[in-house]
Design a protein around this motif. Structure first.
Motif, mmCIF file in Angstrom:
data_model
loop_
_atom_site.group_PDB
_atom_site.id
_atom_site.type_symbol
_atom_site.label_atom_id
_atom_site.label_comp_id
_atom_site.label_asym_id
_atom_site.label_seq_id
_atom_site.Cartn_x
_atom_site.Cartn_y
_atom_site.Cartn_z
ATOM 1 N N PHE A 362 32.805 59.450 39.994
ATOM 2 C CA PHE A 362 33.873 58.892 40.819
ATOM 3 C C PHE A 362 33.621 57.413 41.116
ATOM 4 C CE2 PHE A 362 35.287 63.148 42.916
ATOM 5 C CZ PHE A 362 35.908 63.491 41.731
ATOM 6 N N ALA A 363 32.370 57.086 41.468
ATOM 7 C CA ALA A 363 32.048 55.694 41.795
ATOM 8 C C ALA A 363 32.237 54.791 40.578
ATOM 9 C CB ALA A 363 30.604 55.602 42.299
ATOM 10 N N ARG A 364 31.817 55.274 39.402
ATOM 11 C CA ARG A 364 31.974 54.476 38.187
ATOM 12 C C ARG A 364 33.447 54.269 37.858
ATOM 13 N NH1 ARG A 364 33.205 56.223 33.517
ATOM 14 N NH2 ARG A 364 32.468 58.357 33.916
ATOM 15 N N GLN A 365 34.251 55.330 37.973
ATOM 16 C CA GLN A 365 35.672 55.223 37.669
ATOM 17 C C GLN A 365 36.375 54.268 38.630
ATOM 18 O OE1 GLN A 365 37.156 59.261 37.674
ATOM 19 N NE2 GLN A 365 35.593 59.922 36.223
ATOM 20 N N LEU A 366 36.009 54.350 39.920
ATOM 21 C CA LEU A 366 36.624 53.457 40.901
ATOM 22 C C LEU A 366 36.265 52.005 40.610
ATOM 23 C CD1 LEU A 366 38.287 53.134 43.483
ATOM 24 C CD2 LEU A 366 36.184 53.473 44.805
ATOM 25 N N GLN A 367 34.997 51.761 40.245
ATOM 26 C CA GLN A 367 34.577 50.403 39.932
ATOM 27 C C GLN A 367 35.283 49.880 38.690
ATOM 28 O OE1 GLN A 367 32.405 48.460 41.869
ATOM 29 N NE2 GLN A 367 33.308 46.886 40.546
ATOM 30 N N GLN A 368 35.420 50.730 37.660
ATOM 31 C CA GLN A 368 36.108 50.320 36.445
ATOM 32 C C GLN A 368 37.571 49.970 36.732
ATOM 33 O OE1 GLN A 368 35.479 53.651 33.817
ATOM 34 N NE2 GLN A 368 33.591 52.797 32.964
ATOM 35 N N GLU A 369 38.218 50.772 37.563
ATOM 36 C CA GLU A 369 39.620 50.496 37.887
ATOM 37 C C GLU A 369 39.751 49.201 38.679
ATOM 38 O OE1 GLU A 369 43.436 52.635 40.118
ATOM 39 O OE2 GLU A 369 41.531 53.693 39.913
ATOM 40 N N THR A 370 38.845 49.000 39.643
ATOM 41 C CA THR A 370 38.866 47.767 40.436
ATOM 42 C C THR A 370 38.644 46.551 39.548
ATOM 43 O OG1 THR A 370 38.031 48.960 42.380
ATOM 44 C CG2 THR A 370 37.819 46.556 42.385
ATOM 45 N N ASP A 371 37.656 46.648 38.641
ATOM 46 C CA ASP A 371 37.375 45.543 37.730
ATOM 47 C C ASP A 371 38.567 45.261 36.824
ATOM 48 O OD1 ASP A 371 34.850 45.244 38.756
ATOM 49 O OD2 ASP A 371 33.836 46.345 37.163
ATOM 50 N N ALA A 372 39.208 46.319 36.310
ATOM 51 C CA ALA A 372 40.341 46.149 35.399
ATOM 52 C C ALA A 372 41.503 45.453 36.100
ATOM 53 C CB ALA A 372 40.780 47.504 34.857
ATOM 54 N N HIS A 373 41.790 45.858 37.332
ATOM 55 C CA HIS A 373 42.889 45.236 38.067
ATOM 56 C C HIS A 373 42.582 43.776 38.400
ATOM 57 C CE1 HIS A 373 44.389 49.444 39.581
ATOM 58 N NE2 HIS A 373 44.554 49.252 38.278
ATOM 59 N N ALA A 374 41.318 43.491 38.738
ATOM 60 C CA ALA A 374 40.934 42.110 39.024
ATOM 61 C C ALA A 374 41.085 41.240 37.786
ATOM 62 C CB ALA A 374 39.497 42.059 39.541
ATOM 63 N N THR A 375 40.732 41.793 36.623
ATOM 64 C CA THR A 375 40.885 41.052 35.370
ATOM 65 C C THR A 375 42.352 40.772 35.081
ATOM 66 O OG1 THR A 375 38.862 42.008 34.439
ATOM 67 C CG2 THR A 375 40.453 41.103 32.885
ATOM 68 N N MET A 376 43.204 41.774 35.273
ATOM 69 C CA MET A 376 44.641 41.582 35.046
ATOM 70 C C MET A 376 45.207 40.527 35.984
ATOM 71 S SD MET A 376 45.791 45.576 34.542
ATOM 72 C CE MET A 376 47.526 45.185 34.318
ATOM 73 N N ASP A 377 44.814 40.580 37.252
ATOM 74 C CA ASP A 377 45.284 39.570 38.208
ATOM 75 C C ASP A 377 44.826 38.178 37.796
ATOM 76 O OD1 ASP A 377 46.673 41.289 39.912
ATOM 77 O OD2 ASP A 377 44.883 41.765 41.087
ATOM 78 N N ASP A 378 43.588 38.094 37.284
ATOM 79 C CA ASP A 378 43.049 36.801 36.866
ATOM 80 C C ASP A 378 43.843 36.237 35.684
ATOM 81 O OD1 ASP A 378 41.114 34.687 36.988
ATOM 82 O OD2 ASP A 378 40.155 35.531 35.218
ATOM 83 N N ILE A 379 44.155 37.086 34.703
ATOM 84 C CA ILE A 379 44.939 36.647 33.544
ATOM 85 C C ILE A 379 46.299 36.130 33.993
ATOM 86 C CG2 ILE A 379 46.118 37.450 31.460
ATOM 87 C CD1 ILE A 379 43.806 39.439 31.074
ATOM 88 N N ALA A 380 46.940 36.894 34.878
ATOM 89 C CA ALA A 380 48.268 36.497 35.366
ATOM 90 C C ALA A 380 48.203 35.209 36.178
ATOM 91 C CB ALA A 380 48.865 37.631 36.202
ATOM 92 N N ASP A 381 47.233 35.118 37.097
ATOM 93 C CA ASP A 381 47.131 33.937 37.957
ATOM 94 C C ASP A 381 46.873 32.672 37.152
ATOM 95 O OD1 ASP A 381 47.589 35.385 40.234
ATOM 96 O OD2 ASP A 381 45.480 35.539 40.807
ATOM 97 N N GLN A 382 46.038 32.774 36.134
ATOM 98 C CA GLN A 382 45.657 31.580 35.390
ATOM 99 C C GLN A 382 46.697 31.154 34.352
ATOM 100 O OE1 GLN A 382 43.335 29.836 36.513
ATOM 101 N NE2 GLN A 382 42.503 31.384 37.898
ATOM 102 N N THR A 383 47.727 31.979 34.140
ATOM 103 C CA THR A 383 48.779 31.603 33.190
ATOM 104 C C THR A 383 50.155 31.515 33.834
ATOM 105 O OG1 THR A 383 49.176 33.914 32.542
ATOM 106 C CG2 THR A 383 47.517 32.687 31.283
ATOM 107 N N GLY A 384 50.276 31.901 35.103
ATOM 108 C CA GLY A 384 51.568 31.811 35.787
ATOM 109 C C GLY A 384 52.405 33.061 35.695
ATOM 110 N N GLY A 385 51.802 34.187 35.292
ATOM 111 C CA GLY A 385 52.532 35.443 35.201
ATOM 112 C C GLY A 385 52.240 36.353 36.382
ATOM 113 N N LYS A 386 52.390 37.657 36.159
ATOM 114 C CA LYS A 386 52.114 38.645 37.197
ATOM 115 C C LYS A 386 51.599 39.914 36.530
ATOM 116 C CE LYS A 386 54.200 41.466 40.847
ATOM 117 N NZ LYS A 386 52.989 41.341 41.679
ATOM 118 N N ALA A 387 50.619 40.553 37.155
ATOM 119 C CA ALA A 387 50.049 41.795 36.635
ATOM 120 C C ALA A 387 50.781 42.994 37.221
ATOM 121 C CB ALA A 387 48.563 41.871 36.971
#
Length: 590
Positions: A362-387
C-alpha cells in the motif's frame, strides 16, 4: 540526403507575380497586415515568449485583457512586455471552399484560418499497459465523435517510435477512421502492478527459504534446505534481485530516451505551424518531468544522464509554442494486492507476514501514485498546460484540454539577465484583477543560442520532409513544379517565399541579409529516392532590392535530373536564423 552544396544562386525577382502567391488564401488569412515592415533580426536581442491562458472560476476563457493587465517577472524581477497579442477563439464558421491554383502550382498556405488552434492527440503505448490502452482508445473515439466541425487535430502514436496516424484535419470522421487502426499492444518496458507483486513474491519466497527458523519448517509445510545449500541459494537470490533491478532501470531508461525523442520530433514538426498548440498526451505513465528537477522520483535515480536532453526538449517545446496536457488513462487508482498473492505457499504470503507485506505494498503504491501526479503537474506547469488524473472520464479530459488552449494571450519580453548560462529561470505572470486562474510555462533554461549552420537546416528539413510528416506552414511558400518533358530532362522547381516570415539581419550601410536553406526530394511510385537537391539563398540586399523583395517575394529555383514519369515531390525551406520551416507535398501524374 547529402550535405548542402555551396549557394549557386541568390534569388530571381519577379519570376512569378506575388499576388498569385496568396490567391484566395490571402483574403482568408493574410500573413501580415499591409504596411507593417518585415521582422528584422538584431543579434543582441532575444525574446522570451509566454502564452497565457486566463480562466475564470467556471473554467471559461477570460477575454478582453490588455497588456497593462499583466505583470511578468523572471526570477522575481519585473520584466517589460515588448510584444502582446490576444488570440481569442472565433465563432464557428462554415468550412472554406477549396481554392484552385493554376496547373503545376502548389502552396502550403492553409485554406482555413491558420490562426485557429491546433491540437495533437498522442496515444502512448510505450508507457501504458495494454489493458489501459483498450479503455483509452474507447474514450478517445467517443471524444472524436463529439468534435464539432473545423477542429484541427492530428493523431500520433508512440510505441518503439513515433508514428503519425492522421495529419491535421477538421473532419472528425477522418480522425475516427484513423483511430480504428490503433490497436492495443503490450509494452515491453512497462510492468503492471500484478506483475510487480508476483515478482516480489517470488523473491521474498526465495529469501525466506534461507532465513533461520526455530522449527526448520516454514508455514505451509515447506522444508528448509540444509546448511550447505543455504549460502549459494542466498547469493543466487541476491544476484537475481540485482538483475531484476538493473532490468527495470534499463526499461525506464529506454522509455525516457524514446519518449524524449518523440517529444523532440513532435516539437520540430509543430513548430512548422503558427500559434499555440495543445499536445493531449494519453498515457499510463510519464517517465520524467521538466523544470529544474526532472528526475526527482526515486525510481528515476539512475536516469540523470538524460538531464541535457530534457532541457533541450523543453526548449524545443517552448520554441514551438506547445502546451502539454498529460492525461492519466489509468483513471482512479485503487490500492490492493493481486489475487494470486493472497494465498500461502510459493507466493510467500502467510499469516505471519501478510499484514506487513500488505502495508508495504500500500505504501509503495501510494508513493508511486503521488510521484506520478507530481510529474504530470510538473510537465503541465513547465509547458503551460494542465494535468488530468484521478478520474475515469478520459473523454472529458481530452475535451477540456482542447478547449482550454483555444483562447490565450502571447506575451514577449527581452530578459534583463543576459547571461545565457544554461541555468533554469522561473517565470511568474500576474494579473491586476484577482480571482482568475492562469496557465503558462513556469520557466525555461537559459541555453546559449548558437549560430545556425547549413547542417542544422539540412537536418531539420530532412525531418520535416519525411513522407509521414504533414506540411509545415510557419514559412509560407508557393512553388511552380514542372516535370521533365521533351524539351527538359530535369524536374524544375521555382520557390516563392513570403518575405514577411523571413528573418533579415541588419548590416552596414542599411543593407539586409537573409539565409534560407532549400531542399527538394523526388520519389518514384515505389517510394525510392530518385533525386534531390539542396541549396541556400544567401541574399545581401541594398534598400532598393530589399523593398523589391518585400513586394515581390523571395524567389529561387532548383533543377533535379530525373526520367519522365509519375513522382511524388516534397520541397521545403527553412529560415536559418529562426529555424521556421515551410514544406509542400506534390504528386505529379505521368
Amino acid at each position: 540526403m547529402g550535405s548542402l552544396r555551396p549557394p549557386r544562386f541568390l534569388f530571381v525577382l519577379l519570376l512569378l507575380p506575388f499576388t498569385l502567391f496568396w490567391g484566395r488564401a490571402a483574403s482568408a488569412s493574410p500573413p501580415q497586415q499591409a504596411g507593417v515592415p518585415v521582422a528584422t533580426f538584431h543579434a543582441n536581442s532575444r525574446l522570451v515568449q509566454v502564452d497565457v491562458v486566463v480562466l475564470d472560476a467556471a473554467g471559461h476563457p477570460v477575454l478582453g485583457l490588455k497588456p497593462s493587465d499583466f505583470h511578468v517577472l523572471e526570477d522575481g524581477k519585473p520584466q517589460q512586455i515588448a510584444a502582446f497579442d490576444a488570440h481569442l477563439q472565433k465563432p464557428a464558421i462554415d468550412p472554406p471552399h477549396p481554392f484552385h491554383l493554376p496547373p503545376n502550382q502548389y502552396t502550403n498556405v492553409p485554406e482555413e484560418d491558420s490562426s485557429a488552434p491546433l491540437a495533437v492527440v498522442l496515444f502512448d503505448t510505450l508507457n501504458t499497459a495494454a489493458g489501459d490502452q483498450v479503455y483509452a482508445r474507447q474514450q478517445m473515439l467517443e471524444f472524436l465523435k463529439s468534435l464539432p466541425a473545423g477542429e484541427r487535430i492530428a493523431l500520433f502514436a508512440l510505441g518503439t517510435r513515433l508514428r503519425m496516424i492522421q495529419t491535421f484535419t477538421g473532419k472528425s470522421d477522418v480522425l475516427i477512421a484513423a483511430s480504428t487502426r490503433l490497436l492495443a499492444s503490450p509494452s515491453a518496458f512497462v510492468r503492471t502492478e500484478a506483475e510487480q507483486q508476483r515478482q516480489e513474491d517470488d523473491l521474498i519466497y526465495r529469501e525466506r527459504m534461507v532465513a533461520p527458523t526455530t522449527g526448520g519448517v516454514l508455514s505451509g509445510g515447506v522444508q528448509l534446505p540444509n546448511a550447505t545449500s543455504i549460502a549459494p541459494l542466498a547469493v543466487a537470490t541476491q544476484k537475481l534481485r540485482d538483475a531484476l533491478t538493473e532490468q527495470q532501470q534499463a526499461a525506464i531508461s529506454e522509455r525516457v530516451g524514446t519518449t524524449l525523442e518523440a517529444l523532440a520530433e513532435l516539437s520540430v514538426m509543430m513548430r512548422g505551424f503558427q500559434g499555440r498548440k495543445n499536445l493531449l498526451w494519453l498515457s499510463g505513465g510519464f517517465p520524467f518531468g521538466f523544470g529544474p528537477n526532472p528526475f526527482e522520483r526515486s525510481d528515476l535515480r539512475n536516469t540523470g544522464h538524460f538531464d541535457a536532453p530534457v532541457r533541450q526538449t523543453e526548449a524545443l517545446l517552448a520554441a514551438a509554442q506547445v502546451a502539454v496536457y498529460p492525461i492519466d488513462v489509468g483513471g482512479v487508482h485503487t490500492q490492493g494486492t493481486d489475487l494470486s498473492s493472497t494465498g500461502e505457499g510459493t507466493s510467500g504470503v502467510d499469516a505471519q507476514t501478510g499484514i506487513s507485506r500488505l502495508n508495504t505494498a500500500f505504501a509503495r503504491q501510494l508513493q508511486q501514485e503521488t510521484d506520478a501526479h507530481a510529474t504530470m503537474d510538473d510537465i503541465a506547469d513547465q509547458t503551460g498546460g494542465k494535468a488530468f488524473y484521478g478520474s475515469n472520464d478520459v473523454r472529458d479530459a481530452l475535451q477540456r484540454g482542447l478547449v482550454q488552449g483555444s483562447s490565450y494571450y502571447s506575451l514577449s519580453y527581452i530578459p534583463e539577465n543576459t547571461a545565457w548560462n544554461g541555468k533554469f529561470r522561473r517565470i511568474q505572470v500576474k494579473l491586476l484583477r484577482g480571482g482568475y486562474r492562469l496557465q503558462y510555462r513556469r520557466g525555461y533554461y537559459a541555453i546559449p543560442e548558437t549560430e545556425r549552420t547549413a547542417q542544422d537546416s539540412n537536418v531539420k528539413l530532412v525531418a520535416a520532409l519525411r513522407p509521414d510528416m504533414p506540411d509545415s506552414t510557419s514559412l509560407f511558400i508557393k512553388a511552380l513544379i514542372l516535370p521533365p518533358d521533351a524539351g527538359h530532362k530535369s524536374l524544375r522547381v521555382t520557390y516563392l517565399i513570403d518575405p514577411q516570415q523571413v528573418t533579415f539581419s541588419d548590416m552596414p550601410n542599411g543593407r539586409k541579409h537573409a539565409l534560407v536553406d532549400l531542399l527538394a526530394i523526388v520519389w518514384d511510385k515505389n517510394g525510392k529516392d530518385v533525386g534531390h537537391a539542396a541549396d541556400t539563398i544567401d541574399a545581401t540586399l541594398d534598400q532598393a532590392a530589399y523593398q523589391n523583395v518585400l513586394h515581390s517575394g523571395l524567389q529561387a529555383s532548383q533543377e533535379i535530373a530525373v526520367q519522365p514519369g509519375a513522382y511524388r515531390v516534397r520541397i521545403g525551406a527553412v529560415d536559418r536564423a529562426s529555424q521556421q520551416v515551410g514544406t509542400i507535398d506534390a504528386v505529379l501524374a505521368q
